[in-house]
Structure formats: C-alpha cells, structure tokens
Scaffold this motif. Structure first.
Motif, PDB file in Angstrom:
ATOM      1  N   ALA B 100      -8.984 -35.817  33.137  1.00 14.21           N
ATOM      2  CA  ALA B 100      -8.416 -35.231  32.107  1.00 14.21           C
ATOM      3  C   ALA B 100      -8.857 -33.837  31.697  1.00 14.21           C
ATOM      4  O   ALA B 100      -8.135 -32.898  30.940  1.00 14.21           O
ATOM      5  CB  ALA B 100      -8.712 -36.084  30.598  1.00 14.21           C
ATOM      6  N   MET B 158      -9.022 -28.314  28.934  1.00 13.99           N
ATOM      7  CA  MET B 158      -7.756 -29.579  29.083  1.00 13.99           C
ATOM      8  C   MET B 158      -7.293 -29.360  30.631  1.00 13.99           C
ATOM      9  O   MET B 158      -6.868 -28.204  30.918  1.00 13.99           O
ATOM     10  CB  MET B 158      -6.776 -29.317  28.036  1.00 13.99           C
ATOM     11  CG  MET B 158      -7.256 -29.915  26.696  1.00 13.99           C
ATOM     12  SD  MET B 158      -6.047 -30.151  25.420  1.00 13.99           S
ATOM     13  CE  MET B 158      -6.126 -28.387  24.752  1.00 13.99           C
ATOM     14  N   ARG B 159      -6.907 -30.509  31.063  1.00 10.91           N
ATOM     15  CA  ARG B 159      -6.586 -30.586  32.591  1.00 10.91           C
ATOM     16  C   ARG B 159      -5.153 -29.816  32.454  1.00 10.91           C
ATOM     17  O   ARG B 159      -4.549 -28.994  33.651  1.00 10.91           O
ATOM     18  CB  ARG B 159      -6.084 -31.921  32.917  1.00 10.91           C
ATOM     19  CG  ARG B 159      -5.717 -31.908  34.560  1.00 10.91           C
ATOM     20  CD  ARG B 159      -4.716 -32.977  34.661  1.00 10.91           C
ATOM     21  NE  ARG B 159      -4.435 -32.994  36.273  1.00 10.91           N
ATOM     22  CZ  ARG B 159      -5.005 -33.634  37.140  1.00 10.91           C
ATOM     23  NH1 ARG B 159      -6.043 -34.606  36.720  1.00 10.91           N
ATOM     24  NH2 ARG B 159      -4.464 -33.682  38.371  1.00 10.91           N
ATOM     25  N   SER B 160      -4.201 -29.968  31.649  1.00 10.61           N
ATOM     26  CA  SER B 160      -3.076 -29.296  31.657  1.00 10.61           C
ATOM     27  C   SER B 160      -3.164 -27.724  31.668  1.00 10.61           C
ATOM     28  O   SER B 160      -2.000 -27.084  32.049  1.00 10.61           O
ATOM     29  CB  SER B 160      -2.151 -29.603  30.550  1.00 10.61           C
ATOM     30  OG  SER B 160      -2.720 -29.529  29.471  1.00 10.61           O
ATOM     31  N   MET B 161      -4.230 -27.185  31.093  1.00 11.55           N
ATOM     32  CA  MET B 161      -4.338 -25.816  31.156  1.00 11.55           C
ATOM     33  C   MET B 161      -4.936 -25.186  32.314  1.00 11.55           C
ATOM     34  O   MET B 161      -5.273 -24.074  32.380  1.00 11.55           O
ATOM     35  CB  MET B 161      -5.042 -25.365  29.958  1.00 11.55           C
ATOM     36  CG  MET B 161      -4.327 -25.665  28.575  1.00 11.55           C
ATOM     37  SD  MET B 161      -5.157 -25.124  27.256  1.00 11.55           S
ATOM     38  CE  MET B 161      -4.112 -25.973  25.833  1.00 11.55           C
TER      39      MET B 161
END
Lengths: 975, 180
Positions: B100, B158-161
C-alpha cells in the motif's frame, strides 16, 4: 569612469549590452557599476512622467535603474541594475520608454504634469461618463505598469527549500559578522544570510581600519573563520524577505542570476527558514533630500558614490558635488579627492559644517535647482543670500540614514521615532525572539556596530541557553553621528520624494489639503511608498512633509507599516517544482500502465487518472467507443478498474454503532457476508457521500466511498471518533491503496470470474449484495456482488501488488468472450440508464429528500445530520427534486448545466424551474438521457419542459420522467 | 490454476544513482497496520515482545532482525517484515497494508540537504537521529520519513503516488546538484 588602482573587485573583462549598445565591465561589477564606469548616466524613464532617470543608489533599494535582463521567455523585468551581477554576454534593456530611452514619446506626460497630480483620476477623465470605461481607463491601464512579461512559457528552473537553525543572523556587515562569530564559536547552529554576493556590508564600501587592517580585509578574516566552522552556514545572495510566526522566515536566494541563463542551475531558491532565535543586522539606508529637480541622472546618494569609488573603483562623475545635512557625507568628498577626482564643492545646510579637505565647503547653503535633461550639468545653490551655479556632473546627496527596520514590522509592529538620529528604530519585541543590532538599531559608528553585534549575540545565546564566548571588541572608528534634520528645500520646481512612483512634495501637501491627513490615506491617495521599493527612500521624508503640512511632529503623524516581501520575489521561485505536472501529485491505478498501452485517453478524477474510454483501432470519436463499450457490457461482459474508490477498514466492538451514527440508514442489522448501500449526511443535513459497506466479520467492515470524497469521509469519521463519539471503541484505516479492485459486469461476468477464481462462485454461494473471501491463484482476495451498471456484476479485490497481473488477465479473457475493458464515459452512461446518482447529483446542496432517498434516513436511530435534515425548509415538496430527462426530438443532445423552464416561459434566471446535472448518449435507448433537479419534480412526470443551455446556445423541449430508464425492476442485477 | 504475478511499486525502475545519491526501493513484506483498541496499547506492546519489539512512542521505530515497527500516527503503528504475532489480533485492529505504500531509501553524503527541498520538518541528525520517524509532507504528498542510518533516510508515501515521489526526488536531486 574607472579609476585605476582603486576598487576591490577583479580585473577580468566582461562584455555586455545595454539597449543594444556594447560595453565592457569587470568581474565583480554590478550592471550599475559597469554602466557608471562607461559613463552611461541615463538608465530609465520614471513611471508616471517619463522623466529621464539615472542610478541613485548602490543597493537593492534602487528606485530608478529598473531594467529588463535577458531575452525572450527568460527575460526578467524590473531587475535593479544595482543588484544584477555582471556576467559575460549579459543583455539588458531599459524599460518604460517608447521608442528609445533618449527619445521617449511618453515624456509628453511630463508636460501634462499639472493635470496628473495625486489622485488625478478622481478629478479628471470624468466626462463624458461612458468614456471612463471605454477609453480613459484602458488607456491609463495600458500606460501604467512597469516592465513587460514575455507571453511565452518560461522554462528556467527554480528551487524551494527548508532550513532549520538555532540562530538566523540577517545581514553580514560589522554587527552581523560579530554576532555570527560569537554564536558560531559558542557552538550554536547559525545561518548568516546577506543579500549581497559578498559579505561585509558597508565595510566593503568604506575607507577605514578595524584592528589595524583595512576593514574589508578584517571582514574576510572573520569570514574565513566562519567558513571553517561546521555549525555555521553562510548564505550569500540571500535576501530574508519576511518574518512570520514562530520564528519562520522567508528568504530568496539568487542562485544563478549572476550566470548566463539556459544552464541547469536553478535560477533562484525560495527558502523557508525556521530559527529558534534571530538577529536583524540589516544596516541602514541613506535617504535623499527633496529639492527642486532632484531627480536628474547624476544625482545620487552620497554613500553610494563612495561605494562605487571604493568597492568598484568607479567615479560616477568627473566634477562631483555633495549636498548634505550630516558629517558622514563629507567622507564621500574626502574619498573622491584622495582618488584624484575633482570635488567642486560640499553644500552643507548646517552653518557649523566643518571645512576639511581640498575642496570648498559651503556651510549653511542649499541646492535650489539643477539643469541637464539626460545628464546633470549644473546645480544652483543659495549661499549667503545669493545664488550661484556650480558646474557638476554628479551630485552626491545625503539627508541622513534610516535604520532598515522593515522586517520588524512584518508582524504588525510599528517602528519608534528617535530624535537623536532623526529616524525610526525598531520597537523592542516587535518580532518574538528577534534582537536588532548595529545600524538597524540606530547605531551608526563601526565601533558601535561591532559592540552591538556582540551584545545581540549574547542575548540570543542566553535565550538559547548557551554560553556566550569571550570576544574582545576590535578597534574601529567611533565617530558621532552629527546630523541636523533637514527634509526639503522650498523653491520653484518639483521636489521628488518617491522616485519609483513619481510622487513629489506638492502631492503630499495636496493630500493634506484635501483632508487625507492620516499617513495611511496620504499613502494611498498619492501612491507614495506603494511601489516595489515600498518607499525605502521616501517614507521618512514624505512623513516629515505630511507632519509639517498638518502641523504635527513626526512621531504624532505616525508611520505606515511594511509587509513582506522586503524586495520583490518571483512567483516562479515560490512555486518551484509546482508548475505544470508538478502542480499536484498524480495518483495512478494498478491498471494505469496497461490502459495507456491500450491507447486509452486518461482523464483527471481528483488526483487520480482514469480512462475516458478504451478505443478500438477503427474508432475515431469517443461516442463510437462509448456506444460499443455499453453494448458489449450489456451483451457480454466488461472490466473496469475501480481501485480509486475510497476504501476504509473499520474494526472494533463498536463498529456497527459507528456505522449507524454516520450513515443515514441502518447498518447494525447487516449480516456477515452482506453488503449494503448507504448515504452519509453532513451535520447540516445535506448529503455528503454515498457508497457501500460490506460486513466481512463479526466486528469487521469495509466501507467504500466515492473517489472524490474519500479524504473527506475519512476526516469525517476521524471527527466522529475523536470528537462526537469518543465513547466508541473503533479503529479505522484507509486501505484505498492497499487493494486493487476491478468491476466485472455483464451477463457473462460470473463466467469470466470463474476462469480465474480458485473456487468458482455461483448465485447460491454469493447472491446479489453478498460478499466474501476468495482466492485467485492462491492469493487471498475479496469478492463483492455489487453493480453500478445495472448488469449482474462483481467487484474483485486482490492485494495491490497483484493488481496489474489480475487486470491484464481479466481484460484479455473478456475480449475472448466478446467483452471489453471500458472507461468512464461508458460507466457514466450505464449508471444513468439505471438512475444511479454520483456527485454530479449530490453536489453538496441536496438532501436525501431531494434525491428521493428520504426513506433511507432511519427514524429509529440518531445519525449525523438527521435533525438538521428535518428542518421545514429542507422538506418542502416545492424544492428542486431529482427527475429523469428525455429529449422530445430523439436527435437532440442534452448537456449538463442547462436550465429547465416551463415550456412557454421566458428562459431567464427568475423563471428557472430546475437544472440538469448529468447527461449521456444511451445506445440502449437510442437517444440522450439525463438527470436533473426540478421543482416538484416527482409530481411532474410526463410534463414537457423547455431545456435551455445558455452557454452552448441550445434550446429545445424535454420530457420529465422517472429517473430510471432501463430495467427498473432490477432483474438483470440478480442474474 | 492461474498464477498472479506480484509487482512492487518501483519494480524495474530502481535502484538509480544521481549525483552521488542512491535511490533504492524498500518493499517490506508483509506490512500490517496495528491500531490498539481502547486501553490496549500496553497489551499490544506485550504481544509484540515475542518479536523483540514493543509499542513505539510517537516519532519512534524499533527493529529486531527482519522485524520492524514504525510509529505511524495517532494510536497506530506499522509492523513490517513479519506476520503479526499470536494474541495481537485480540488487542488491536490489524489491517494488511502490504504494497500500500511506495517506499524508497535515499542514501548518500548530502541527503539531508536534498530532502530539505521537499520535507519541511527538521532533519538535522541531532534532532532526527537514527531510528526516528516523522509523519510529514514530501512535496505535496503526505507520508513519512525515517532515518535508518546516518546517511540513509527512508521515505514512504501512498502507493498510488509513487511515480510522483520518484519524479519529485529526481528533480530535487538534479536541480540541487546543478547549483554552481
């Protein structure tokens, strides 16, 4: 002209151009010193009257020599030539003139001066009335402004950074150097910042000794020791621009503005410095005297003239005169005479001015006029009752020195008048934790500055609970500051105060006459002190004129305050790294790479990127792709990445009670292995978000939110747990990024999933709105049977590391089955066909009642927003309420944002019956459909209304209908 | 049976070296967030002792071999490198957060200076010693910084970033190293 054997800079030659003409300067020159060395006196045209102007000072307070440096998109306007360090190949241009500096057509303004006095635009340009907006204002606006910006994007790189220290010393003159030395030796973490490229302050510009060596050499010795201390950080070319709360300072470092543009180095760096204590040792700025025509090129500050001579080896004139009210200015005459420059006279207003040197001193005299349009030629003085002319090409004037108090005013402090030095000094404690030392505190001799620097360091170290070292005060000059307050010479001709905004004595007197008697009003009425120099050279004199005009003493008249930044800061520096794609973080889904490879155009949804549609090779419009995707999902199967929706893990003995508290409907009755749709209200009773929550275990739930509201809901839950219901024993954690989640929708959805699940799923093990654990290739995941498309659908979630792999498998298998990967357009059309709402509908000003979900708000329990939602105004049936829309003519395309009117009403604001929130072309129905809000909406199904989009220019008829267009009974959902 | 392939946030992109600074991926497995229920912090600490760890104070990390626990906010910590021990589940909410976070380690002689471009908190060694952790901003992203050695700082967002983190770090190092 350059004086051989003088100056403290290098000798290597540098070439530059100014207004297209080539010149030569030296390494260590500023643009200003190089121009003066070449005899170029005329450097600009004043803001309002376009009067010819020359270099006035040798520092960042310069009001006249504002030039544009560089070319094309990286040109920087309004650069002070006194600050710009020279580099080889520098290109500079004067500003505010057309067509040339020497022949400026706008100089006609000077002839119109009687009509352009302070506040002229309140008195003239009034008639005819309509001409103000159409003609006068645009013309005045066009003529106003200083410098111009290229319209191309500037690709120069900048930096931003943070720094922390025990002690920030602002200014590296004698006071600052002593303070930094003491604190450095004491072992404190020190940052010493100076706006100049070399440290030493005025010691670099004067002829004097400290401890028996030349003062600038003494400074270098101190700097050598400071450079060797690991706890001391020297920041040159760094202007501390502002003092903020709790020891925070802003500072601008000119990293590479002394180098040719186009390299990789950052041009500037904007710093935020956090200091436990600070010392302001920013010195003092010399102030002019207001006398008739005191603004000609060649009239300069006396301290600046000797700085040019002593530091840069440049004499700004061949026959120099001095006009002063203090002893300090006489040093200019002495230094020039010693260098062999002719001093044609020192004009001192004091009767008792001492003679001294190889030049005439006119004691008790005044300068009453000057001549010379593009360069000074003569001054006229009044001496012993008669006037005489003196031929001179440079007049060095000095009205005294103003301590540089500006930073101490940044937290609303006002400086205090000091009669002894006839100037303002900082109020004690104006900035918590800041000591003021040296000339900035009103101590003007070098000896006093050195002592005061030590004292300030001692005070700062004591506040830091560190021990101050024993340092003897070096021997230095300690002469008295002998001055007689003198502000202006009466006489015919304009006496300039604010050079940058072209404000003169008469403007101030006019303001007082028109009853703008407070200094705040005078400032705004005349614009004195409102230019980019914030009145550094004019505030005190203007105040003196206002005091005199209103019959008050200066302290009574008060002072305006200063605000950050101390000198101009480019927004590019403050926003370094945040331009273009750097503006916000980008959030990418597990399928992002695969989707881009498929050619999907990606759109921004908050910070996330999601595919708009996933085109096939032969498709040319979005609607082609969208139509096909909708058909494929409804006929076979579709896959879409829904990882972006907020996911919140909720665990604890009181989890169910939390859900009942934040959701309008009941969740405590939800069984393990089931999912429920819920809406959440704000405290004011309006809908905040909607989503589904699944019960995975006895005390374990996973809540989903919409993509856009994930952060807001998380904060809302934290507020609920920390403030409203601290009695609840619940723990929450965001798992949005922990799970990759994909929606698989369509009649063949289960079939597709079962090609990948370790154990196949069926309607019995997982009915509609069921959920549970599953395994994919041994990896533990979760399956939720929920649908946003209205088809039989599941959402499958796996730990995010496996997301891309699962997505690619789902995508390719879907293709085999006649299905596809789909995007946001198709997702939106399908949910519209089913009447499912999004934040387009729950846009923050609608209630559950408005969207037809009033029955979801349970009356059997208390929830956030319940009471407020029951307020009479929020349950009025006449409110705008959710309806469906169909065009009467099937070919008409609906658009969101349009307004709805009774079919015979005039489409004006006061007749609006409602508005349209979402639209989409439905291949399932063969025409566009939409959702919107209409007064008494549910009671008006079947009615035809007028649909008008004023922005897009469309106007046609629409039928109001039930906000569900397809499969209203939901049979397809249940498979 | 199908087989899913796992991919860490920076798979195949790291390590890189720029101007003497190395950026390496840190991908602990597993990662579990631990949030003790009311009054259960001490009990949670006791349950963790079998791993050689305790409940971390704010700003603190503890490590023992492969096991590491990092303070991560109000009443929350991240357990990395080992599965949660017996008895912890009864004391705290456990949530799998493997993958994550996008995490990197920055190593080199001037990492404090480079990170000063992106991180507003005080990272000077005496104030931010080995083992300390902070929840703060990295550029525009919320995340954490942890000093794991004198010349190494770990950053987690955060992983998405993750792409943005790599971009911001690369830019910061590049611009800083180009200073004259």
């Amino acid at each position: 002209m350059r004086i051989d054997g003088h100056g403290r800079i290098g000798t290597a030659p540098l070439g530059f151009t100014f207004d297209g003409k080539r010149y030569e300067g030296r390494e260590g020159d500023t643009l200003a010193s190089a121009l003066l060395a070449n005899g170029a006196a005329l450097v600009g045209r004043s803001f309002k009257y376009h009067r010819p102007r020359g270099i006035l000072t040798a520092g960042s307070e310069e009001p006249n020599a504002l030039v544009s440096v560089g070319q094309g998109a990286s040109a920087i306007p309004n650069t002070r030539a006194t600050v710009q360090e020279l580099y080889d190949g520098l290109v500079a241009r004067s500003q505010n003139r057309f067509p040339t500096l020497k022949h400026d057509l706008m100089a006609v303004n000077d002839l119109m001066a009687p009509f352009l006095g302070a506040g002229f635009y309140y008195k003239t340009f009034m008639w005819p009335r309509g001409f103000w907006e159409k003609l006068y204002e645009p013309v005045i606006r066009h003529a106003a402004g200083l410098g111009s910006l290229a319209s191309d994007y500037d690709h120069e790189v900048n930096e931003k950074a943070f720094a922390h220290c025990d002690l920030l010393v602002i200014g590296a003159g004698p006071a600052g150097l002593m303070a930094a030395l003491a604190a450095g030796r004491a072992g404190a973490d020190v940052i010493l910042a100076d706006e100049n490229d070399r440290m030493g302050g005025r010691l670099l510009a004067e002829v004097e000794d400290i401890d028996g060596v030349e003062a600038h050499d003494w400074a270098e010795e101190v700097l050598t020791e400071l450079r060797g201390l690991p706890n001391v950080r020297l920041m040159t070319r760094t202007t501390v621009t502002g003092a903020y709360d709790q020891g925070t300072f802003g500072a601008l470092e000119r990293v590479a503005r002394h180098l040719p543009p186009g390299g990789d180095a950052p041009r500037e760096c904007f710093w935020r410095i956090s200091a436990r204590a600070s010392i302001l040792a920013a010195g003092a700025l010399e102030r002019p005297i207001a006398f008739p025509d005191n603004d000609r090129p060649g009239v300069m500050m006396a301290g600046a003239v000797r700085a040019y001579l002593n530091r840069w080896g440049v004499a700004p004139g061949r026959r120099v005169t001095v006009f002063a009210n203090n002893d300090d200015a006489h040093r200019t005459a002495r230094d020039l005479a010693a260098a062999g420059v002719t001093v044609a006279g020192v004009i001192d207003v004091r009767e008792d001015a001492a003679p001294g040197g190889d030049f005439p001193v006119f004691a008790g005299a005044e300068v009453v006029g000057t001549t010379g349009r593009h360069a000074l030629e003569h001054i006229t003085i009044r001496y012993q009752g008669s006037t005489r002319n003196i031929r001179t090409d440079c007049l060095a004037m000095s009205g005294g020195w103003n301590p540089t108090v500006h930073l101490t005013c940044h937290m609303n402090g006002r400086p205090v008048w000091n009669d002894d030095i006839a100037s303002f000094v900082p109020a004690p404690g104006a900035i918590p934790g800041m000591e003021v030392a040296g000339a900035a505190a009103g101590h003007f001799s070098t000896d006093a500055c050195l002592r005061d620097g030590l004292r300030a360091a001692g005070a700062a170290l004591s506040a830091l609970e560190q021990k101050a070292p024993d340092i003897p005060v070096p021997e230095a000059e300690g002469r008295d500051y002998a001055i007689r307050p003198f502000w202006l010479v009466e006489g015919k001709g304009r006496k300039w105060l604010d050079f940058q905004n072209d404000v003169h004595v008469k403007d101030i007197r006019l303001a007082a006459q028109e009853n703008f008697r407070s200094v705040e009003h005078m400032k705004r009425y005349t614009t004195q002190g409102m230019a980019t120099d914030q009145g550094k050279s004019s505030n005190v004199a203007a105040l003196a004129v206002l005091a005199d005009a209103t019959g008050r003493a200066i302290p009574e008249t008060g002072t305006t305050t200063f605000r950050p930044p101390y000198s101009p800061v480019a927004i590019a520096a403050m926003g370094a790294g945040a331009e273009g794609m750097g503006f916000a973080p980008r959030r990418l889904t597990p399928s992002d790479g695969a989707l881009r490879a498929m050619g999907a155009p990606m759109i921004e949804v908050g910070l996330w990127y999601r595919p708009s549609y996933v085109p096939k090779a032969d498709e040319t419009t979005w609607q082609e792709a969208c139509d096909r995707e909708v058909r494929q999902v409804r006929e076979a199967v579709g896959v879409v990445d829904v990882s972006t929706l907020g996911k919140i893990d909720i665990q604890g003995p009181d989890a169910a009670e939390l859900l009942d508290f934040v959701y309008a409907n009941t969740f405590s009755t939800l069984k393990v292995g089931r999912v429920r749709y819920g809406i959440m209200l704000r405290e004011d009773g309006h809908v905040m978000d909607d989503g589904t929550t699944a019960r995975l275990g006895e005390h374990h739930y996973v809540m989903t939110t919409t993509t856009a509201a994930a952060g807001q809901v998380m904060r809302h839950l934290e507020l609920a747990l920390q403030v409203w219901r601290p009695d609840l024993d619940v723990r929450i954690a965001s798992v949005t990024d922990a799970w990759a989640q994909f929606s698989v929708a369509g009649p063949r959805a289960r079939e597709l999933l079962n090609t990948l699940l370790d154990d196949p799923t069926d309607d019995a093990t997982m009915p509609y709105m069921g959920c549970g654990a599953v395994r994919v290739g041994g990896v533990e995941g979760r399956l939720f049977r929920i649908s946003f498309s209205g088809e039989m659908a599941y959402e499958i979630a796996v730990p995010v590391d496996y997301g891309e792999s699962l997505f690619r498998l789902l995508s390719s298998q879907a293709e085999v089955m006649g299905g596809c990967t789909y995007g946001m357009e198709a997702l939106n059309v399908m949910r519209l066909e089913k009447g499912f709402i999004t934040h387009a509908e729950i846009h923050g000003r609608v209630t559950a009642f408005d969207v037809g979900m009033d029955r979801l708000v349970s009356r059997k329990k208390v929830c956030v927003g319940q009471a407020a939602a029951a307020r009479p105004g929020l349950t009025d049936p006449g409110r705008e309420r959710l309806v469906g829309l169909k065009p009467v003519r099937p070919g008409d395309a609906l658009s969101a944002g349009a307004f709805l009117f009774d079919r015979d009403a005039e489409p004006v604001r006061s007749n609006a019956q409602g508005y349209v929130t979402s639209v989409g072309p439905s291949p399932t129905l063969g025409h566009w459909i939409g959702l919107g809000f209409l007064k008494r909406g549910p009671d008006r199904h079947g009615e035809v209304v007028r649909f008008v989009d004023h922005l897009r220019g469309t106007d046609f008829l629409c039928e109001i209908c039930e906000p569900v267009f397809f499969d209203p009974d939901g049979g397809r959902l249940r498979g | 049976m199908v087989r899913l392939i796992a991919k860490s946030p920076f798979a195949r992109q790291l390590p890189v070296e720029i101007a003497g600074i190395t950026i390496t991926e840190v991908a602990p497995d597993p990662v579990t967030s631990v949030a003790p229920y009311r009054g259960q912090e001490a009990a949670a600490g006791a349950a963790l002792s079998v791993l050689g760890l305790g409940w971390p104070e704010p700003g603190q990390t503890q490590a023992d071999g492969a096991a590491r626990i990092v303070w991560a906010g109000r009443s929350m910590a991240l357990l990395m490198g080992v599965r949660p021990p017996e008895g912890l589940e009864a004391r705290a909410a456990l949530v799998d957060q493997t993958g994550a976070f996008a995490m990197v380690a920055l190593s080199g002689p001037a990492i404090d200076e480079v990170l000063a471009r992106l991180v507003p908190v005080d990272l000077r060694l005496p104030v931010f010693p080995v083992g300390a952790t902070r929840r703060t901003l990295i550029g525009h992203m919320t995340g954490s910084v942890t000093r794991t050695a004198e010349d190494t700082i770990e950053i987690a967002v955060m992983r998405s970033m993750g792409e943005t983190l790599l971009h911001d770090l690369t830019r910061a190092i590049g611009v800083w190293s180009a200073r004259p």
